[in-house]
Enzyme design. Structure first.
Site, PDB file in Angstrom:
ATOM      1  N   GLU A 193      58.189  12.466  19.641  1.00 15.81           N
ATOM      2  CA  GLU A 193      58.348  12.889  21.041  1.00 15.81           C
ATOM      3  C   GLU A 193      59.074  14.226  21.194  1.00 15.81           C
ATOM      4  O   GLU A 193      60.083  14.348  21.885  1.00 15.81           O
ATOM      5  CB  GLU A 193      59.085  11.783  21.819  1.00 15.81           C
ATOM      6  CG  GLU A 193      58.344  10.460  21.781  1.00 15.81           C
ATOM      7  CD  GLU A 193      59.052   9.343  22.569  1.00 15.81           C
ATOM      8  OE1 GLU A 193      60.143   9.581  23.097  1.00 15.81           O
ATOM      9  OE2 GLU A 193      58.506   8.224  22.619  1.00 15.81           O
ATOM     10  N   GLU A 308      51.513   2.752  18.742  1.00 14.67           N
ATOM     11  CA  GLU A 308      52.380   1.839  19.500  1.00 14.67           C
ATOM     12  C   GLU A 308      51.603   1.159  20.638  1.00 14.67           C
ATOM     13  O   GLU A 308      52.087   0.974  21.725  1.00 14.67           O
ATOM     14  CB  GLU A 308      53.594   2.596  20.062  1.00 14.67           C
ATOM     15  CG  GLU A 308      54.395   3.307  18.995  1.00 14.67           C
ATOM     16  CD  GLU A 308      55.623   4.012  19.541  1.00 14.67           C
ATOM     17  OE1 GLU A 308      56.034   3.712  20.682  1.00 14.67           O
ATOM     18  OE2 GLU A 308      56.188   4.865  18.829  1.00 14.67           O
TER      19      GLU A 308
HETATM   20  C1  XIL Z   1      61.573   1.257  21.780  1.00 16.15           C
HETATM   21  C2  XIL Z   1      61.850  -0.143  21.257  1.00 16.15           C
HETATM   22  O1  XIL Z   1      60.666  -0.921  21.370  1.00 16.15           O
HETATM   23  C3  XIL Z   1      62.994  -0.747  22.065  1.00 16.15           C
HETATM   24  O2  XIL Z   1      63.281  -2.063  21.613  1.00 16.15           O
HETATM   25  C4  XIL Z   1      64.217   0.144  21.921  1.00 16.15           C
HETATM   26  O3  XIL Z   1      65.266  -0.377  22.680  1.00 16.15           O
HETATM   27  C5  XIL Z   1      63.876   1.563  22.390  1.00 16.15           C
HETATM   28  O4  XIL Z   1      62.742   2.083  21.668  1.00 16.15           O
HETATM   29  N1  XIL Z   1      58.366   5.170  21.997  1.00 16.15           N
HETATM   30  C6  XIL Z   1      58.833   5.035  20.741  1.00 16.15           C
HETATM   31  C7  XIL Z   1      59.489   3.788  20.298  1.00 16.15           C
HETATM   32  O5  XIL Z   1      58.585   5.893  19.881  1.00 16.15           O
HETATM   33  O6  XIL Z   1      60.448   3.997  19.256  1.00 16.15           O
HETATM   34  C8  XIL Z   1      60.141   3.099  21.475  1.00 16.15           C
HETATM   35  O7  XIL Z   1      60.557   1.835  21.004  1.00 16.15           O
HETATM   36  C9  XIL Z   1      59.140   2.928  22.614  1.00 16.15           C
HETATM   37  C10 XIL Z   1      58.660   4.268  23.080  1.00 16.15           C
END
Ligand code: XIL
Length: 399
Positions: A193, A308
């Site tokens: 990101e 994701e």
């Molecule tokens: C999220 C996790 O799922 C949560 O449990 C944590 O509290 C915060 O991060 N994009 C990403 C992930 O790259 O690492 C994030 O994961 C969700 C958004």
């Protein structure tokens, strides 16, 4: 009446019987149209039937696709029934938390937290080693996420890291973490990101201590150090916001494509691009612009991973039957679109069961009902979303 407000008899009955009281309330507001629009996302002609047999990983592998999911160390330690589902459905595992510098812990868990970076001088690999061992024991490909990110940083970071020592902290972190698992990793999200189109920075770079202290070149540096630490891992740039046809998605796609072009032209050792794909059950898309973007990324010689994937339902009706059907439709439509791009080799859902999704905390439903964004329900039973993913793999072109 506009097409998307047309309701089938079944939906009208559902709306009538299921939301009579709600209808009175919502007649006073424009919600009725929103509700009708949402229900119109549920196409009753879709039955999501799947051919007999085959887990998700088997159906994916039959087309040369890798399917896996994210998982959390405490959930794995405490739930053997859950981990059995990962072993059955997945050929890849990515720890949701264990490679983040720091993660807030839930006191309810009878499992000690082991943040990777408890202090400026120390590393705690307990959780990451446990997950690596689980992957090895179950012959799972193992993926790291992320090495460098501006989120999930430890409490000590802000008062410790500065312009003078930021490079030392970045290089040491990557060398220690990627070096420890060298040769065992399918891939690493080296940087996560790094683009934010809403902040107005040059090249839409995301505000970050790494950018502040090291300048835009922090990205190239991170990949070069990671490539040296683990020459065998696929090095991935991971980000979100590419799926839809709107102008903000246009801007995000353009900015990330520019970043990837710049990195490739500098000879940065980057091998793949990760699209997070946290989708909304409320949004539909032709995915036309996404498909063009995928082709442009592939033409840079990059593999593409969906990293994701999940479909949030916080804005969908309470009726679980309708919700599950809408979610399944989004899964199948999105995967059918992206799997037409040969460079898309890996599909990862951000979790496997609704009982263990970050959307419970991050995107709860206003009606307080449990969210249902993933392939398995809270009882670890396959849902229509599972069928939809299975169908997309079954119908995908071979890699
Ligand atoms: C999220 C996790 O799922 C949560 O449990 C944590 O509290 C915060 O991060 N994009 C990403 C992930 O790259 O690492 C994030 O994961 C969700 C958004």
């Amino acid at each position: 009446m506009p097409k998307n407000l047309l309701l089938t008899r079944r939906q009208a009955l559902q709306l009538g019987l299921g939301a009579c009281a709600g209808l009175v309330a919502s007649l006073k507001s424009k919600d009725i149209y929103a509700n009708l629009k949402i229900l119109a996302l549920d196409d009753p002609s879709r039955d999501f039937t799947v051919s007999q047999g085959g887990s998700l990983k088997e159906r994916a592998a039959a087309k040369g696709i890798i399917y896996g999911a994210a998982g959390r160390y405490p959930d794995f330690v405490l739930n053997p029934n859950l981990t059995a589902c990962y072993a059955r459905e997945c050929v890849l595992l990515v720890p949701e938390w264990s490679f983040k510098w720091f993660i807030e812990w839930y006191p309810k868990w009878p499992v000690a937290n082991h943040p990777l970076r408890p202090s400026p001088e120390s590393f705690d690999f307990t959780a990451a080693d446990w997950m690596a061992k689980f992957a090895q024991t179950h012959n799972l490909l193992f993926r790291g996420h992320p090495l460098i990110w501006q989120v999930s940083l430890p409490p000590w970071f802000k008062e410790t890291v500065n312009r003078q020592n930021a490079e030392k902290f970045m290089v040491e972190h990557i060398q220690r973490v990627a070096g420890r698992y060298a040769g065992k990793m399918h891939s690493w999200d080296v940087v996560n990101e790094a683009i934010n189109i809403y902040e107005g920075h040059p090249d839409a770079l995301q505000t970050s201590p790494w950018l502040e202290f090291l300048g835009p070149n922090y990205i190239d540096l991170a990949y070069r150090v990671a490539a040296e630490a683990d020459p065998n891992a696929l090095l991935v740039y991971n980000d979100f916001g590419f799926e839809y046809e709107d102008t903000n998605s246009d801007k995000k796609r353009a900015a990330v494509l520019k970043l990837l072009e710049r990195l490739k032209s500098k000879g940065t050792p980057i091998h793949a691009f990760g699209i997070q794909a946290h989708l909304s059950g409320r949004a539909t898309s032709s995915y036309k612009k996404l498909r063009k973007f995928l082709s442009d990324v592939a033409s840079l010689g990059l593999q593409i991973m969906i990293t994701e994937l999940d479909v949030t339902d916080e804005e969908l009706p309470s009726d679980i039957t309708v919700r599950d059907r809408i979610i399944a439709g989004v899964y199948e439509d999105f995967l059918s679109a992206v799997l037409n791009e040969p460079a898309v080799k890996t599909i990862i859902t951000w979790g496997l069961s609704d009982g263990y999704t970050y959307h419970t905390d991050f995107h709860p439903r206003s009606d307080g009902m449990p969210v249902r964004p993933l392939p398995l329900d809270t009882d670890l039973k396959p849902k229509l979303a599972w069928n939809a993913i299975a169908r997309a793999f079954d119908n995908a072109p071979n890699r």
